[in-house]
Motif scaffolding. Structure first.
Motif, PDB file in Angstrom:
ATOM      1  N   UNK A 497       0.528  -1.259  -0.104  1.00 39.75           N
ATOM      2  CA  UNK A 497       0.321   0.723   0.075  1.00 39.75           C
ATOM      3  C   UNK A 497       0.940   1.860  -0.175  1.00 39.75           C
ATOM      4  N   UNK A 498       0.434   2.364  -0.508  1.00 42.73           N
ATOM      5  CA  UNK A 498       1.209   3.251  -0.510  1.00 42.73           C
ATOM      6  C   UNK A 498       0.091   4.356  -0.181  1.00 42.73           C
ATOM      7  N   UNK A 499      -0.808   3.980  -0.003  1.00 41.82           N
ATOM      8  CA  UNK A 499      -1.846   5.453   0.437  1.00 41.82           C
ATOM      9  C   UNK A 499      -2.582   4.459   1.182  1.00 41.82           C
ATOM     10  N   UNK A 500      -2.226   5.178   2.817  1.00 37.40           N
ATOM     11  CA  UNK A 500      -3.133   4.727   3.732  1.00 37.40           C
ATOM     12  C   UNK A 500      -3.824   5.819   4.915  1.00 37.40           C
ATOM     13  N   UNK A 501      -5.215   4.800   4.105  1.00 38.32           N
ATOM     14  CA  UNK A 501      -5.862   5.893   4.758  1.00 38.32           C
ATOM     15  C   UNK A 501      -6.833   5.403   6.882  1.00 38.32           C
ATOM     16  N   UNK A 502      -6.425   6.672   7.111  1.00 37.95           N
ATOM     17  CA  UNK A 502      -6.655   6.546   8.846  1.00 37.95           C
ATOM     18  C   UNK A 502      -8.385   6.682   9.206  1.00 37.95           C
ATOM     19  N   UNK A 503      -8.896   6.622   8.207  1.00 36.86           N
ATOM     20  CA  UNK A 503     -10.213   8.059   8.700  1.00 36.86           C
ATOM     21  C   UNK A 503     -10.214   9.043   9.741  1.00 36.86           C
ATOM     22  N   UNK A 504     -10.805   8.689  10.698  1.00 36.24           N
ATOM     23  CA  UNK A 504     -10.743   9.364  11.570  1.00 36.24           C
ATOM     24  C   UNK A 504     -10.162   9.606  12.748  1.00 36.24           C
ATOM     25  N   UNK A 505      -8.739  10.234  12.939  1.00 35.23           N
ATOM     26  CA  UNK A 505      -7.646  10.084  14.295  1.00 35.23           C
ATOM     27  C   UNK A 505      -8.220  11.426  15.404  1.00 35.23           C
ATOM     28  N   UNK A 506      -8.147  10.297  16.604  1.00 40.30           N
ATOM     29  CA  UNK A 506      -8.444  11.271  17.620  1.00 40.30           C
ATOM     30  C   UNK A 506      -7.341  11.372  18.734  1.00 40.30           C
ATOM     31  N   UNK A 507      -6.994  12.156  19.412  1.00 42.16           N
ATOM     32  CA  UNK A 507      -5.766  12.041  20.737  1.00 42.16           C
ATOM     33  C   UNK A 507      -6.142  10.623  21.508  1.00 42.16           C
ATOM     34  N   UNK A 508      -4.658  10.592  21.698  1.00 41.09           N
ATOM     35  CA  UNK A 508      -4.522   9.386  22.836  1.00 41.09           C
ATOM     36  C   UNK A 508      -5.435   8.372  22.074  1.00 41.09           C
ATOM     37  N   UNK A 509      -5.702   7.822  20.767  1.00 44.00           N
ATOM     38  CA  UNK A 509      -6.574   6.875  20.244  1.00 44.00           C
ATOM     39  C   UNK A 509      -5.729   6.291  19.751  1.00 44.00           C
ATOM     40  N   UNK A 510      -5.199   4.454  19.666  1.00 36.28           N
ATOM     41  CA  UNK A 510      -3.932   4.273  18.614  1.00 36.28           C
ATOM     42  C   UNK A 510      -4.570   3.411  17.620  1.00 36.28           C
ATOM     43  N   UNK A 511      -3.952   3.848  16.393  1.00 33.14           N
ATOM     44  CA  UNK A 511      -4.175   3.228  15.069  1.00 33.14           C
ATOM     45  C   UNK A 511      -3.254   2.593  14.888  1.00 33.14           C
ATOM     46  N   UNK A 512      -3.334   0.901  14.104  1.00 29.82           N
ATOM     47  CA  UNK A 512      -2.399   0.282  13.621  1.00 29.82           C
ATOM     48  C   UNK A 512      -2.654   0.114  12.276  1.00 29.82           C
ATOM     49  N   UNK A 513      -1.913  -0.209  11.223  1.00 25.89           N
ATOM     50  CA  UNK A 513      -1.936  -0.476  10.131  1.00 25.89           C
ATOM     51  C   UNK A 513      -0.317  -1.273   9.389  1.00 25.89           C
ATOM     52  N   UNK A 514      -0.940  -2.520   8.944  1.00 26.83           N
ATOM     53  CA  UNK A 514       0.575  -2.875   8.533  1.00 26.83           C
ATOM     54  C   UNK A 514      -0.224  -2.524   6.534  1.00 26.83           C
ATOM     55  N   UNK A 515       1.552  -2.515   6.936  1.00 25.36           N
ATOM     56  CA  UNK A 515       2.024  -2.480   5.273  1.00 25.36           C
ATOM     57  C   UNK A 515       2.815  -4.165   4.714  1.00 25.36           C
ATOM     58  N   UNK A 516       2.746  -4.280   3.320  1.00 25.44           N
ATOM     59  CA  UNK A 516       4.121  -5.524   3.476  1.00 25.44           C
ATOM     60  C   UNK A 516       4.561  -5.194   2.461  1.00 25.44           C
ATOM     61  N   UNK A 517       5.811  -5.787   2.618  1.00 23.43           N
ATOM     62  CA  UNK A 517       7.158  -4.969   1.575  1.00 23.43           C
ATOM     63  C   UNK A 517       7.568  -6.752   0.998  1.00 23.43           C
ATOM     64  N   UNK A 518       7.828  -6.678  -0.282  1.00 23.00           N
ATOM     65  CA  UNK A 518       7.879  -7.739  -0.601  1.00 23.00           C
ATOM     66  C   UNK A 518       8.687  -8.212  -1.401  1.00 23.00           C
ATOM     67  N   UNK A 519      10.515  -8.450  -1.075  1.00 25.35           N
ATOM     68  CA  UNK A 519      11.906  -8.320  -2.387  1.00 25.35           C
ATOM     69  C   UNK A 519      11.319  -9.030  -4.102  1.00 25.35           C
ATOM     70  N   UNK A 520      10.904  -7.981  -4.537  1.00 24.22           N
ATOM     71  CA  UNK A 520      11.443  -8.809  -5.963  1.00 24.22           C
ATOM     72  C   UNK A 520      11.880  -7.986  -6.564  1.00 24.22           C
ATOM     73  N   UNK A 521      13.108  -7.718  -5.983  1.00 21.54           N
ATOM     74  CA  UNK A 521      14.550  -7.893  -7.099  1.00 21.54           C
ATOM     75  C   UNK A 521      15.975  -9.790  -7.481  1.00 21.54           C
ATOM     76  N   UNK A 522      17.097  -9.436  -7.740  1.00 20.43           N
ATOM     77  CA  UNK A 522      17.323  -9.896  -7.833  1.00 20.43           C
ATOM     78  C   UNK A 522      18.482 -10.851  -6.757  1.00 20.43           C
ATOM     79  N   UNK A 523      18.411  -9.283  -5.620  1.00 16.29           N
ATOM     80  CA  UNK A 523      19.868  -9.369  -4.809  1.00 16.29           C
ATOM     81  C   UNK A 523      18.754  -9.263  -3.533  1.00 16.29           C
ATOM     82  N   UNK A 524      19.479  -8.919  -1.964  1.00 12.09           N
ATOM     83  CA  UNK A 524      18.629  -9.154  -0.787  1.00 12.09           C
ATOM     84  C   UNK A 524      19.457  -7.803  -1.183  1.00 12.09           C
TER      85      UNK A 524
END
Ligand SMILES: Nc1nc2c(ncn2[C@@H]2O[C@H](COP(=O)(O)OP(=O)(O)OP(=O)(O)O)[C@@H](O)[C@H]2O)c(=O)[nH]1
Ligand SMILES: [Mg+2]
Lengths: 843, 211
Positions: A497-524
Motif C-alpha cells: 500500500x502506498x496510501x494509508x487512509x486512517x479515517x478519523x484520528x483522535x487524541x490518545x486513540x491508537x491506530x495500527x496499520x500494516x503494509x507488506x514489503x516484498x523483495x521482487x528483485x534479484x538481490x537481497x
C-alpha cells in the motif's frame, strides 16, 4: 512531520553492484569479443637489424645491412672490402674473398628486379660461393600480403631470391658486365629498427648514456640510408644503455600513424644491474597496434644458457616504459612487455650457443647442414621447453652462424679458445593473434668489423586499424549490456500500500496499520525508513506515527510486514488542533542503493479539548468539534464562559459521582492504570462533541478515575498553565491569606476563574473527605497549575506519553543538580497550592 | 594523430541526474526509453523515486548517470530537494500539449537554480512531441520557439522529445554528458591520487658476471 529533517537523510551516491563488477573490466572483455567488428588489418613492413659491433662503431657503411645493397654513390675506396687473403682455413670453407668491390657496382647495376623494395643484391658473390650469406625464402610468402605499396617482396621475387641462393658460381661470371647508371634505392621497409651491442665496452659507460656515441651512430645510420632515403625517414627514438643502442626510424608514409612513443631499459650485467648486459627497448603504436622493440645482450659463454634464460625473465620483469615526452604511461603495469596485444620484437646478441664442438660445427658449416646444426641450438631448446622466450617465433634460419669470427675476416675463431660457432644474433617476435610474415632473414658476411656478423630480417607485420565509428558503436553496445545487467541487479521491491487512509484520528486513540514489503528483485535488499526519527528527544513530543520495524533486510522473494502505529499525544494534538482537520504525512521507505517508496498516511483529525488554551476553550463556548460557525469572538469581548465548559462538566461529574472515592485513589498516580482507555475515550468524545457524559457507563470508581484523569490531562497540556510562567514565582513567594488573594487577583480573567473553580472543587473534596486530603490535592494540582518544564535531557516521566507507552526514556544520569532544582521547584508549587486552598477555605 | 585512445582504462565518471516536472508529463517514460528503449502506453504515476543507471561515452570518457526519476504529483513537491541536492544534472520535463506543465517546468528551473548544486547542468525537455506530429500543431500549447527562447535566457539545454517514438531522447542525455564539467569532478575525486612509478629501482642481488 518535519520535512527538513527528512530531507537531511543522504541519498547514496553510488551503486555497489557497479563497483563490484567494474565497468572497465566489462568494457575490456566486451570489446575484446567484438574486436573484429571495429578493426581492420593493415600490413606494415619492418626491417630489423642486430649487430654486435665488438667495441666500436663500425667503419664500414651500413647500406648493405639495411638496404641489402650498396649505394651507388659510394666509391670503391670508401668500402674497405674484407681482406681477400682471409680464409676459413680452419674449416676449409670457401673464403669470402669474392666479396670484392666490383660486385657492388655489379648488382646495383642491373641484376636487381623491378621490385627493388627489398632490394637485395640477388647475386652476392661471397655468399653464393660459400652459402654463408643467404636470403631466406618462405612458402608462407606465397600468401603474404603483397598489397603494400612497397617493401613487400612478391613471391616471385622471393623465389628468385631462393633460386639465387642456390645458383652457383655462375654469378661471378655475370659480374663482368659493364656498370649501368645507378638507380636510387627503394625504402627497405616502413619501420627500421637497429639493435647494436657492444658499441662501447669501456666500463665507464655501464650506466651512461653517451650523447657523442649516439650522434655518431645516427650519422652512421643516415649515411647507410644514403641521401635519397634519408629524407624519407624520421627518427622515432634512439636509446642507449651502455653498449646497447636501439634506434627506430619510420618512413614518412607511417610517421603520422606512430604515437605514444615510450622507451625503457634494464641492466642485468655486473651486480645484476649494470648495463653491460640487459636490454634497451622502444615501444610505440603504429595505427592501433602497439609494437615493442627490445634489443638485448644476454649473458655470454657456451655454458651459460640458463643464465641467458634468467636474463630474459629478469628483463621481462623489470622492463618499464617511460613516455618520450616525460608523461606517464597508462599501461604501466608489469609485465609491460607482455600486455597481451603488444607486438613484441626481441632481437640482439642473445648469446645462445650450439651444444656441439668446434670441429663438428665447422664440419656442419662446410657441408651447409644448417638444419642439422640448428637442432643443437640452445635458444631453440629454451623456446621448445618453455624456459625462456615462450611463444616467440623466428623465421627459419638459412644462414651460417654469425659468431665467432676473427675480426676482419670471414674465418671462424682461430684463436686458442676456438670458440664453437653459434647463432648468437637473432630476431624473434611474439603476438597472440596478429600475423607476422617473414620476408627475409639473413646474415651479412661482408662486414668484418667485429667478431659477429650483422643479421637482418624483413617482416610483414599485421597491425590493427580501429574504425572510429564502429568502435564507438561497439563501446555503446558493451555499455548497454553492462547497464542492462547493472539495472537488473538494482534492489527492487513492492509495497502493498502506498496510501494509508486512517479515517478519523483522535487524541490518545491508537491506530495500527500494516503494509507488506516484498523483495521482487534479484538481490537481497536492505531497507529503512528515511523519515524515521532519531532517538526520541523532547522535540519529538509531537511525533504521532511510528514504524515497526524501521529497517530490515529481505532475501529475494521474502516478505515482511511493517506495522505503522499512530498515536496522537496531547502535545502532538496541540499542533494538529491549530492546523485544521487534515492529518497527513509521507513515509519514505528506501531500498539501500535502490529506489524510494513514498507511503502517504492520511487521516481526518478530530479536534480535542486537550492542549488548548483556556482562552480559546472559553471563546469557543461549546465543544471544540461542534464549533463549526466561525464565531471567533473578538478579543475585546467578554468570553462566553469564564471557565471552560469542559472543566465545568468534569467537576460537576466529580461532585455528583466521585465524592466517595478516596482522593488518593481518584487522582493519585496521575490516574495511570491500564484498562480504562475505552472509558477515557468516552469522556473525551463527550467533551469534544458537547454530549453529556454517559453516567451509566462511567458509574463506579473506574468511571470516576477516567473523568479525573481527563481533568488532569486538561490541566497538564494547557497551552498556557492556569498560573502562567511569569506569575508562578509570585504565588510561590506569597504567604497564605491576603498576599495570596492579591496574587490571584493578578491573573487574567479566565485563568483566575478557572483557578477558583478548581480551588472550589478541592475545597468540596476536603470538606467531604477530611483535611488530610489537602496534601494529596496539593501534590497533584500544584505542579499542574504551576507547570515547571522538565530539566532538559529528561523525557517526561509519568506524563501522558508514558501512558501511551511511548518515549519512555528514563533519566540518563543519576539525580543531577538540575534534577534537584526541579524537585525543589515542584515542592514549592505543591506548598503554594496548599496555601491557595487554605486561603480560600479561610476567606 | 589518427590513433584513437581506447577507453578500456575508463572508469566511469558518476553523475547524479534528476528528472523533475509536473505529474504525467512523461519523466518515467523518458527514462524507460533511454535505459531500455521501451515505451508503455499507460504508466502508473511514480510514487517515490525510481533509481536506474545508464552510461554514455563522451570522447574518451564514460559517464555513468545515476538517474533519479521523481514523483511529479504536487503533494510530493516538498520531498524533491532530497533528490536534486548534489545532482550534477537535471532534466526538467514538460508536456508540449500543456501550457500549465510548462509553467511548472519554469518554476522547477527556478528552484533548481536557487537551491540545486551550483553548477548543475539543466536540460529542458518538451515531451510528447509525437502528438504534434500525429495531430498537428493545433494540439500544441507550448510553441517551440517560446520554449527555446526561455531556455536560452535561463541557460538550459533544450530539446523537444518523445518517449513514445524516441525523438531527442538519446540526444538530451548525450548533450548533458558533454556539458558535465569533468575536470572539476575528477580533480575533486582524484586529488590524492598517486603518481605512476616509472622506474623500478630495486637492484637484484649481486651475481657473477658471465662475460
Ligand atoms: N504520446 C505520448 N505519451 C507519452 C509520452 N511520454 C509519456 N507518455 C504517456 O504519459 C503518461 C504519463 O507518463 P509518465 O512517464 O508516467 O509520466 P511521469 O512524468 O513519470 O509522471 P509522474 O510519475 O506522475 O510524475 C503515460 O501514460 C505515458 O504513456 C510521449 O512522449 N508521447
Ligand atoms: Mg513517473
Amino acid at each position: 512531520m518535519d520535512r527538513s529533517r527528512v530531507a537531511s537523510v543522504e541519498l547514496q551516491d553510488s551503486n555497489p553492484v557497479a563497483a563490484a563488477t567494474d565497468t572497465s573490466t566489462w568494457l575490456h572483455h566486451g570489446l575484446k569479443k567484438r574486436r573484429a567488428t571495429f578493426t581492420t588489418r593493415k600490413p606494415v613492413s619492418v626491417w630489423i637489424g642486430t649487430w654486435n659491433v665488438g667495441g666500436a662503431i663500425p667503419s664500414a657503411p651500413l647500406d648493405h645491412w639495411v638496404l641489402g645493397r650498396s649505394l651507388a654513390h659510394r666509391s670503391k675506396s670508401k668500402r674497405p672490402p674484407l681482406s681477400v687473403s682471409t680464409s676459413l682455413s680452419a674449416s676449409g670453407a670457401s673464403p669470402g674473398s669474392d666479396d670484392s668491390p666490383d660486385t657492388t657496382n655489379l648488382h646495383d647495376a642491373g641484376l636487381t628486379s623491378p621490385l627493388v623494395a627489398n632490394g637485395p643484391p640477388r647475386l652476392e658473390l661471397a655468399h653464393l660461393l660459400d652459402g654463408s650469406e643467404s636470403v631466406t625464402s618462405f612458402e608462407s610468402l606465397l600468401s603474404s600480403a603483397s598489397s603494400l605499396d612497397f617493401s613487400v617482396a612478391t613471391s616471385d621475387d622471393l623465389r628468385r631470391d631462393s633460386l639465387a641462393s642456390t645458383v652457383s658460381t655462375v654469378s661471378s661470371v655475370t659480374a663482368a658486365k659493364p656498370p649501368l647508371p645507378p638507380r636510387p634505392p627503394a625504402p627497405p621497409a616502413e619501420i627500421l629498427a637497429f639493435g647494436f651491442q657492444e658499441v662501447d665496452v669501456s666500463t665507464d659507460v655501464y650506466f651512461a648514456h653517451d650523447p657523442a656515441t649516439i650522434l655518431d651512430l645516427k650519422a652512421k645510420i643516415i649515411d647507410g640510408l644514403g641521401p635519397h632515403l634519408e629524407k624519407q625517414y624520421a627518427l622515432v627514438s634512439i636509446k642507449q644503455l651502455a653498449g646497447m643502442i636501439v634506434a627506430v626510424l619510420a618512413h614518412e608514409s607511417v610517421v603520422p600513424y606512430i604515437t605514444e612513443v615510450e622507451s625503457g631499459y634494464v641492466g642485468c650485467g655486473i651486480m645484476g644491474v649494470l648495463g653491460n648486459k640487459g636490454a634497451v627497448a622502444i615501444r610505440f603504436k603504429v595505427f592501433d597496434t602497439r609494437i615493442c622493440l627490445v634489443n638485448s645482450h644476454l649473458a655470454a659463454d657456451q655454458n651459460q644458457a640458463e643464465r641467458r634464460d634468467s636474463d630474459f625473465h629478469e628483463i621481462c620483469r623489470r622492463l618499464v616504459f617511460k613516455r618520450e615526452d616525460g608523461s606517464s604511461c597508462q599501461t604501466n603495469d608489469l609485465p609491460l612487455l607482455f600486455l597481451s596485444r603488444t607486438m613484441v620484437f626481441w632481437f640482439g646478441d642473445l648469446n645462445y650457443r650450439l651444444e656441439s664442438t668446434y670441429n663438428d660445427v665447422l664440419a656442419g658449416i662446410k657441408a651447409s647442414r644448417v638444419p642439422h646444426l640448428l637442432q643443437r641450438d640452445q635458444l631453440g631448446h629454451s623456446i621448445r621447453t618453455g624456459r625462456a622466450f615462450a611463444g616467440f617465433q623466428e623465421a627459419p634460419i638459412t644462414f651460417h652462424p654469425t659468431y665467432k669470427f676473427d675480426p676482419g675476416t670471414n674465418r671462424y675463431d682461430t684463436s686458442e679458445k676456438q670458440r664453437t660457432p653459434a647463432w648468437c644474433d637473432r630476431i624473434l617476435w611474439r603476438h597472440p593473434t596478429l600475423n607476422v610474415t617473414p620476408v627475409k632473414y639473413r646474415s651479412h658476411m661482408r662486414y668484418g668489423d667485429s667478431d659477429h656478423k650483422p643479421v637482418s630480417a624483413i617482416l610483414t607485420v599485421e597491425t590493427e586499424v580501429i574504425d572510429q565509428d564502429k568502435y564507438a558503436l561497439a563501446v555503446k553496445e558493451v555499455l548497454r549490456e553492462h547497464d542492462k545487467w547493472e539495472n537488473e541487479f538494482i534492489p527492487e521491491a513492492s509495497v502493498s500500500e502506498q496510501l494509508i487512509d486512517l479515517g478519523e484520528v483522535k487524541v490518545l486513540k491508537p491506530v495500527v496499520r500494516t503494509v507488506e514489503l516484498r523483495n521482487t528483485g534479484k538481490i537481497p535488499v536492505s531497507w529503512f525508513f528515511a523519515s524515521a526519527r532519531p532517538t526520541p528527544t523532547e522535540d519529538d513530543a509531537d511525533q504521532w506515527m511510528w514504524t515497526e520495524p524501521s529497517k530490515g533486510y529481505l532475501e529475494p522473494g521474502e516478505r515482511q510486514s511493517i506495522t505503522i502505529r499512530i498515536l496522537v499525544s496531547p502535545v502532538a494534538a496541540r499542533n494538529l488542533n491549530h492546523a485544521g482537520s487534515a492529518l497527513n504525512d509521507i513515509l519514505i521507505l528506501r531500498l539501500e542503493h535502490g529506489r524510494d517508496f513514498f507511503i502517504s498516511v492520511e487521516g481526518r483529525w478530530l479536534k480535542t479539548c486537550l492542549a488548548q488554551s483556556l482562552q480559546s476553550l472559553c471563546d469557543t463556548g461549546g465543544a471544540v468539534r461542534v464549533d463549526a460557525e466561525p464565531q471567533n469572538g473578538t478579543s475585546s469581548e467578554e468570553p462566553r464562559h469564564s471557565v471552560p465548559q469542559e472543566l465545568q462538566v468534569l467537576s460537576k461529574f466529580i461532585l455528583a459521582h466521585a465524592m466517595d472515592v478516596p482522593a488518593r485513589e481518584l487522582w493519585g498516580n496521575n490516574g495511570e492504570e491500564a484498562g480504562d482507555e475505552a472509558m477515557l475515550e468516552t469522556v473525551l468524545d463527550s467533551l469534544d462533541t458537547g454530549a453529556p457524559l454517559d453516567e451509566a457507563r462511567l458509574a463506579g470508581t473506574a468511571g470516576a478515575r477516567s473523568v479525573a484523569r481527563v481533568m488532569l490531562l486538561m490541566f497538564e497540556y494547557l497551552e498556557v498553565p492556569v498560573i502562567p510562567d511569569q506569575d508562578q514565582e509570585m504565588f510561590v513567594a506569597s504567604a497564605e491569606g491576603s498576599p495570596m488573594l492579591e496574587a490571584v487577583a493578578h491573573l487574567p480573567v479566565v485563568h483566575r476563574a478557572t483557578l477558583l473553580h478548581l480551588l472550589e472543587l478541592c475545597e468540596s473534596l476536603i470538606d467531604k473527605q477530611g483535611p488530610d486530603t489537602l496534601a494529596v490535592l496539593a501534590e497533584v494540582f500544584g505542579p499542574l497549575v504551576m507547570r515547571v518544564p522538565l530539566p532538559s535531557g529528561l523525557a517526561t516521566s509519568g506524563s501522558i506519553s508514558s501512558v501511551a507507552g511511548l518515549n519512555t526514556a528514563t533519566p540518563m544520569t543519576s539525580p543531577s543538580k538540575e534534577m534537584k532544582r526541579y524537585r525543589t521547584k515542584i515542592q514549592a508549587r505543591q506548598l503554594a497550592f496548599a496555601r491557595l486552598v487554605q486561603t480560600l477555605q479561610n476567606s | 594523430m589518427s590513433a584513437p585512445q581506447p577507453p578500456a582504462a575508463g572508469t566511469p565518471v558518476q553523475v547524479k541526474l534528476v528528472l523533475l516536472g509536473q505529474a504525467a508529463v512523461g519523466k518515467s517514460s523518458l527514462v524507460l526509453r533511454f535505459v531500455r528503449n521501451e515505451f508503455q502506453e499507460n504508466r502508473e504515476p511514480t510514487i517515490g523515486a525510481a533509481f536506474l543507471t545508464q552510461k554514455c561515452k563522451v570522447d574518451d570518457k564514460i559517464v555513468k548517470f545515476e538517474i533519479w526519476d521523481t514523483a511529479g504529483q504536487e503533494r510530493f513537491h516538498s520531498l524533491a530537494p532530497m533528490y536534486y541536492r548534489n545532482a550534477l544534472a537535471a532534466i526538467v520535463v514538460y508536456d508540449v500539449t500543456s501550457a500549465q506543465s510548462f509553467d511548472k517546468a519554469k518554476s522547477w528551473v527556478k528552484e533548481l537554480q536557487l537551491q540545486g548544486s551550483p553548477n548543475v547542468v539543466i536540460a529542458l525537455a518538451g515531451n510528447k512531441i509525437d502528438i504534434i506530429k500525429s495531430e498537428g500543431e493545433g494540439a500544441r500549447e507550448v510553441p517551440a520557439d517560446e520554449a527555446q527562447a526561455y531556455a536560452n535566457e535561463a541557460g538550459l539545454l533544450f530539446f523537444e522529445t518523445s518517449a513514445k517514438d524516441g525523438t531527442g531522447v538519446e540526444a538530451i542525455f548525450n548533450d548533458i554528458a558533454k556539458k558535465i564539467p569533468f575536470e572539476q569532478i575528477l580533480a575533486k575525486a582524484n586529488a590524492p591520487r598517486q603518481g605512476v612509478n616509472l622506474h623500478e629501482a630495486q637492484p637484484t642481488p649481486p651475481q657473477n658476471c658471465a662475460c
